[in-house]
Design a protein around this motif. Structure first.
Motif, PDB file in Angstrom:
ATOM      1  N   ASP A  73      -7.136  11.852   7.748  1.00 53.17           N
ATOM      2  CA  ASP A  73      -7.807  11.305   8.934  1.00 53.17           C
ATOM      3  C   ASP A  73      -9.297  11.516   8.876  1.00 53.17           C
ATOM      4  O   ASP A  73     -10.088  10.677   9.322  1.00 53.17           O
ATOM      5  CB  ASP A  73      -7.258  11.975  10.202  1.00 53.17           C
ATOM      6  CG  ASP A  73      -5.807  11.589  10.457  1.00 53.17           C
ATOM      7  OD1 ASP A  73      -5.093  12.398  11.074  1.00 53.17           O
ATOM      8  OD2 ASP A  73      -5.418  10.481  10.035  1.00 53.17           O
ATOM      9  N   GLU A 127       0.834  -1.208   0.000  1.00 53.00           N
ATOM     10  CA  GLU A 127       0.000   0.000   0.000  1.00 53.00           C
ATOM     11  C   GLU A 127       0.869   1.258   0.000  1.00 53.00           C
ATOM     12  O   GLU A 127       0.567   2.226  -0.704  1.00 53.00           O
ATOM     13  CB  GLU A 127      -0.921   0.007   1.214  1.00 53.00           C
ATOM     14  CG  GLU A 127      -1.823   1.234   1.286  1.00 53.00           C
ATOM     15  CD  GLU A 127      -2.761   1.208   2.478  1.00 53.00           C
ATOM     16  OE1 GLU A 127      -3.584   2.142   2.609  1.00 53.00           O
ATOM     17  OE2 GLU A 127      -2.667   0.276   3.297  1.00 53.00           O
ATOM     18  N   GLU A 128       1.954   1.237   0.767  1.00 52.18           N
ATOM     19  CA  GLU A 128       2.843   2.397   0.804  1.00 52.18           C
ATOM     20  C   GLU A 128       3.474   2.647  -0.556  1.00 52.18           C
ATOM     21  O   GLU A 128       3.545   3.790  -1.022  1.00 52.18           O
ATOM     22  CB  GLU A 128       3.928   2.181   1.862  1.00 52.18           C
ATOM     23  CG  GLU A 128       4.875   3.365   2.000  1.00 52.18           C
ATOM     24  CD  GLU A 128       5.920   3.161   3.085  1.00 52.18           C
ATOM     25  OE1 GLU A 128       6.774   4.048   3.255  1.00 52.18           O
ATOM     26  OE2 GLU A 128       5.878   2.106   3.747  1.00 52.18           O
ATOM     27  N   ASN A 134       0.751   4.083  -2.958  1.00 53.84           N
ATOM     28  CA  ASN A 134       0.483   5.507  -2.750  1.00 53.84           C
ATOM     29  C   ASN A 134       1.627   6.360  -3.276  1.00 53.84           C
ATOM     30  O   ASN A 134       1.415   7.396  -3.915  1.00 53.84           O
ATOM     31  CB  ASN A 134       0.279   5.790  -1.258  1.00 53.84           C
ATOM     32  CG  ASN A 134      -1.030   5.235  -0.738  1.00 53.84           C
ATOM     33  OD1 ASN A 134      -1.946   4.945  -1.501  1.00 53.84           O
ATOM     34  ND2 ASN A 134      -1.120   5.068   0.571  1.00 53.84           N
ATOM     35  N   VAL A 160       4.391  10.089   2.521  1.00 56.44           N
ATOM     36  CA  VAL A 160       4.361   9.018   1.538  1.00 56.44           C
ATOM     37  C   VAL A 160       5.560   9.102   0.614  1.00 56.44           C
ATOM     38  O   VAL A 160       6.272   8.133   0.382  1.00 56.44           O
ATOM     39  CB  VAL A 160       3.071   9.073   0.701  1.00 56.44           C
ATOM     40  CG1 VAL A 160       3.103   8.024  -0.387  1.00 56.44           C
ATOM     41  CG2 VAL A 160       1.865   8.882   1.594  1.00 56.44           C
ATOM     42  N   GLU A 208       0.036  16.197   3.457  1.00 54.18           N
ATOM     43  CA  GLU A 208      -0.234  14.795   3.731  1.00 54.18           C
ATOM     44  C   GLU A 208       0.679  13.895   2.896  1.00 54.18           C
ATOM     45  O   GLU A 208       0.996  12.779   3.300  1.00 54.18           O
ATOM     46  CB  GLU A 208      -1.689  14.460   3.404  1.00 54.18           C
ATOM     47  CG  GLU A 208      -2.711  15.181   4.269  1.00 54.18           C
ATOM     48  CD  GLU A 208      -2.768  14.645   5.695  1.00 54.18           C
ATOM     49  OE1 GLU A 208      -2.292  13.513   5.901  1.00 54.18           O
ATOM     50  OE2 GLU A 208      -3.266  15.352   6.573  1.00 54.18           O
ATOM     51  N   PHE A 209       1.102  14.373   1.734  1.00 50.78           N
ATOM     52  CA  PHE A 209       1.881  13.529   0.845  1.00 50.78           C
ATOM     53  C   PHE A 209       3.328  13.377   1.295  1.00 50.78           C
ATOM     54  O   PHE A 209       4.016  12.479   0.855  1.00 50.78           O
ATOM     55  CB  PHE A 209       1.865  14.084  -0.577  1.00 50.78           C
ATOM     56  CG  PHE A 209       0.504  14.045  -1.210  1.00 50.78           C
ATOM     57  CD1 PHE A 209      -0.167  12.852  -1.361  1.00 50.78           C
ATOM     58  CD2 PHE A 209      -0.106  15.216  -1.637  1.00 50.78           C
ATOM     59  CE1 PHE A 209      -1.425  12.809  -1.939  1.00 50.78           C
ATOM     60  CE2 PHE A 209      -1.361  15.175  -2.214  1.00 50.78           C
ATOM     61  CZ  PHE A 209      -2.012  13.980  -2.371  1.00 50.78           C
ATOM     62  N   ASP A 226      -8.113   9.577   0.685  1.00 52.57           N
ATOM     63  CA  ASP A 226      -7.900   8.248   1.256  1.00 52.57           C
ATOM     64  C   ASP A 226      -6.896   8.275   2.398  1.00 52.57           C
ATOM     65  O   ASP A 226      -6.964   7.456   3.327  1.00 52.57           O
ATOM     66  CB  ASP A 226      -7.405   7.278   0.176  1.00 52.57           C
ATOM     67  CG  ASP A 226      -8.480   6.964  -0.848  1.00 52.57           C
ATOM     68  OD1 ASP A 226      -9.674   7.224  -0.571  1.00 52.57           O
ATOM     69  OD2 ASP A 226      -8.117   6.467  -1.943  1.00 52.57           O
ATOM     70  N   MET A 227      -5.956   9.213   2.335  1.00 53.16           N
ATOM     71  CA  MET A 227      -4.913   9.285   3.349  1.00 53.16           C
ATOM     72  C   MET A 227      -5.297  10.157   4.533  1.00 53.16           C
ATOM     73  O   MET A 227      -4.692  10.072   5.602  1.00 53.16           O
ATOM     74  CB  MET A 227      -3.622   9.834   2.736  1.00 53.16           C
ATOM     75  CG  MET A 227      -2.998   8.927   1.689  1.00 53.16           C
ATOM     76  SD  MET A 227      -1.682   9.784   0.813  1.00 53.16           S
ATOM     77  CE  MET A 227      -0.625  10.261   2.176  1.00 53.16           C
ATOM     78  N   LEU A 231      -6.500  10.472  -3.685  1.00 53.47           N
ATOM     79  CA  LEU A 231      -5.432   9.892  -2.880  1.00 53.47           C
ATOM     80  C   LEU A 231      -5.307  10.638  -1.563  1.00 53.47           C
ATOM     81  O   LEU A 231      -5.143  10.033  -0.499  1.00 53.47           O
ATOM     82  CB  LEU A 231      -4.110   9.943  -3.649  1.00 53.47           C
ATOM     83  CG  LEU A 231      -2.897   9.355  -2.922  1.00 53.47           C
ATOM     84  CD1 LEU A 231      -3.103   7.872  -2.630  1.00 53.47           C
ATOM     85  CD2 LEU A 231      -1.626   9.558  -3.735  1.00 53.47           C
ATOM     86  N   HIS A 232      -5.398  11.966  -1.629  1.00 48.72           N
ATOM     87  CA  HIS A 232      -5.358  12.766  -0.397  1.00 48.72           C
ATOM     88  C   HIS A 232      -6.526  12.404   0.506  1.00 48.72           C
ATOM     89  O   HIS A 232      -6.366  12.256   1.724  1.00 48.72           O
ATOM     90  CB  HIS A 232      -5.401  14.256  -0.731  1.00 48.72           C
ATOM     91  CG  HIS A 232      -5.466  15.123   0.488  1.00 48.72           C
ATOM     92  ND1 HIS A 232      -6.661  15.546   1.024  1.00 48.72           N
ATOM     93  CD2 HIS A 232      -4.489  15.626   1.285  1.00 48.72           C
ATOM     94  CE1 HIS A 232      -6.419  16.283   2.104  1.00 48.72           C
ATOM     95  NE2 HIS A 232      -5.126  16.344   2.268  1.00 48.72           N
TER      96      HIS A 232
END
Length: 244
Positions: free
Chosen positions: A194, A134-135, A138, A224, A220-221, A191-192, A188-189
């Motif tokens: 909170d 998953e990491e 992303n 990742v 947030e990225f 999904d990541m 993607l943001h």
């Protein structure tokens, strides 16, 4: 003597791959090699090979006499692309056979156009298929989004393929592809995040934000990518790098 050099694989998001419909022949390195074929991307670049990531959702045998596997993959925003593997893609075919769906995969392959009922579609002839974490997924989606924005901004396009892209696609089509790629980044943001309900924004809302607000949104990225990708993407978004 034939050359073993290969064109570099471009990181491409599904909306751009599946919106392309024109392939052109490049120049052979010498008389002993076949000329490479390039898919004309709407962003103004040519892709002989691509790197795609997605979630494998379906595996079907669509062959008639011999087994011919079709791998269906989707990105964070639900955009779909297909990879086909038969007797001439034994390594990728074996990997696809052993995959459990859903699973995250990275595919390197050559794009191929084909016609069906008057419409042109694009699929991938795979060179490699790998299951990823998953990491990694992303991270690779983010890198593909960054590369896409750079191409639309003119930083990674070429004059030749930009001219071909303008001929193959109307401006409105290219803007739509760009917007769909930005939506992948936003999803993607989401999904990541909170609390995704409070942290997602439409394209219009993004355009109204200043750099510092956009930078906070993209922070947030950082966890990742582990690099300055977030800054680069936000700078591009703030500059509205859309086709002229």
């Amino acid at each position: 003597m034939a050359s073993n050099s290969r064109q570099p694989a471009k990181r491409v998001l599904a909306p751009e791959l599946t919106s392309a419909h024109t392939q052109v022949e490049g120049e052979a390195e010498d008389e002993d090699t076949n000329p490479p074929n390039f898919l004309v991307l709407p962003s103004g670049a040519g892709a002989n090979r691509v790197l795609m990531v997605g979630v494998a959702t379906e595996i079907d045998d669509v062959g008639q006499d011999d087994e011919y596997l079709r791998l269906r993959c989707s990105d964070p925003d639900g955009n779909v692309f297909f990879t086909y593997a038969g007797q001439y893609s034994k390594g990728p075919k074996a990997t696809i056979t052993d995959l459990e769906v859903p699973s995250r995969v990275a595919v390197i392959g050559k794009p191929k156009t084909y016609e069906q009922e008057g419409d042109v579609f694009v699929s991938l002839n795979p060179e490699t298929v790998h299951e990823i974490s998953e990491e990694e997924y992303n991270d690779m989606v983010l890198e593909a989004a960054e590369a896409t924005v750079e191409r639309f901004a003119g930083e990674a396009s070429s004059e030749k393929f930009e001219t071909l892209a303008q001929s193959a696609h109307q401006e409105s089509e290219r803007v739509e592809v760009y917007d769909r790629c930005v939506e992948v980044l936003e999803t993607l943001h989401e999904d990541m995040a909170d609390d995704p309900a409070d942290d997602t924004f439409s394209e219009d809302e993004l355009e109204q934000k200043d750099y510092d607000e956009l930078r906070a949104l993209a922070s947030e990225f950082d966890s990742v990518s582990g690099n300055a990708a977030a800054d680069d993407i936000v700078s591009a978004l703030a500059g509205e790098p859309r086709p002229a």
